[in-house]
Design a protein around this motif. Structure first.
Motif, short mmCIF file in Angstrom:
data_model
loop_
_atom_site.label_atom_id
_atom_site.label_comp_id
_atom_site.label_asym_id
_atom_site.label_seq_id
_atom_site.Cartn_x
_atom_site.Cartn_y
_atom_site.Cartn_z
N ASN A 74 -32.10 -37.24 15.70
CA ASN A 74 -30.86 -36.86 16.34
C ASN A 74 -30.84 -35.35 16.55
OD1 ASN A 74 -29.08 -35.49 14.10
ND2 ASN A 74 -29.90 -37.35 13.13
N GLN A 99 -28.03 -32.03 16.79
CA GLN A 99 -26.66 -31.64 16.47
C GLN A 99 -26.39 -30.24 17.01
OE1 GLN A 99 -25.89 -32.28 12.23
NE2 GLN A 99 -27.46 -33.87 12.15
N TYR A 113 -23.85 -26.87 16.43
CA TYR A 113 -22.96 -26.21 15.49
C TYR A 113 -22.43 -24.93 16.12
CZ TYR A 113 -24.67 -29.17 11.63
OH TYR A 113 -24.98 -30.24 10.81
N HIS A 163 -19.88 -28.02 12.27
CA HIS A 163 -20.49 -29.09 13.06
C HIS A 163 -19.59 -29.45 14.23
CE1 HIS A 163 -21.42 -33.36 13.98
NE2 HIS A 163 -22.65 -32.88 13.90
N LEU A 200 -22.90 -34.66 17.29
CA LEU A 200 -24.23 -35.19 17.02
C LEU A 200 -24.56 -36.21 18.08
CD1 LEU A 200 -25.52 -36.44 13.56
CD2 LEU A 200 -25.74 -37.89 15.59
N PHE A 251 -25.43 -23.10 17.91
CA PHE A 251 -26.78 -23.47 17.48
C PHE A 251 -27.03 -24.95 17.71
CE2 PHE A 251 -27.79 -19.57 15.20
CZ PHE A 251 -26.55 -19.07 14.87
#
Lengths: 114, 116
Positions: free
Chosen positions: B31, B33, B35, B45, B48, B88
């Motif tokens: 996966n 993600q 942030y 977070h 996702l 990020f």
């Protein structure tokens, strides 16, 4: 309030000092992480603990010594650090160390080595 | 390029405009993600997306994933000054048995500045 608390927020120490960073999570998570964030570099994973057991040591120098007495607390013991160790140290937690586990971060400890 | 490398490194826009950030990676992932990090704070977070998903929405956020190109994009629509932060991407690698073991690899981030 992220549920992950790090202390102290700022730390200045000499190269011969010994200090500890503390992380506490109030989320009931079982996995905890230490990361190092330096300027101009990606976030670096240092250590991972799952149910108090260390599952990852990303080739971290022995002058960094982690401790996880229980699933809610994580420490990073520091001794004989080098100037290049100056950075923001971030703690994170997740429900478990498995699939699809977003991580919850504390606000970090800004460490400066004199 | 490094795993989870963002592009551009910095983005400056006016409030109300859309912001698009891209992320490229090298290895197979479980996966990806995204942030956000405000100055002096930890990472938060955002979203996702799994390797078998192509697009995901959350409020003003839209994330796409193209596993054939090993790339992802984050779109923030109708940006606000409060969206000013570093963003990020982080990849969870495919591991034995299909589990990701919680090891995330982060890129260097995109610094987004939204001017009022």
């Amino acid at each position: 309030e992220t549920g992950v608390t790090q202390t102290p927020r700022h730390l200045v120490m000499g190269m011969t000092n010994k200090k500890s960073l503390k992380c506490e999570q109030h989320l009931g998570h079982n996995a905890m992480y230490w990361y190092k964030q330096s300027a101009k570099k990606p976030l670096e994973l240092m250590f991972v603990y799952n149910f108090k057991e260390q599952t990852e040591n990303n080739s971290v120098p022995s002058r960094f010594s982690p401790e996880c007495p229980n699933s809610s607390h994580l420490f990073l013991h520091l001794h004989t650090l080098q100037p290049e160790d100056s950075a923001l140290y971030l703690c994170a937690s997740s429900p478990g160390q498995g699939n699809y586990q977003p991580q919850h971060f504390g606000d970090g400890t800004r460490l400066s080595i004199l | 390029s490094q795993q989870g490398e963002e592009d551009p490194q910095a983005l400056s826009i006016q409030e109300g405009e859309n912001a698009t950030m891209n992320c490229s990676y090298k290895t197979s992932i479980n996966n990806l993600q995204w942030y956000r990090q405000n100055s002096g704070r930890g990472l938060v977070h955002l979203i996702l997306i799994r390797s078998n998903e192509r697009e995901k929405h959350r409020g003003r956020l839209r994330v796409t994933l193209d596993t054939s190109k090993k790339s992802s994009s984050l779109l923030i629509t109708a940006s606000r000054a409060a969206d000013t932060a570093s963003y990020f991407c982080a990849t969870a690698r495919e591991g034995a048995g299909g589990t990701s073991y919680g090891k995330l690899t982060f890129g260097q981030g995109t610094i987004l500045t939204v001017h009022p």
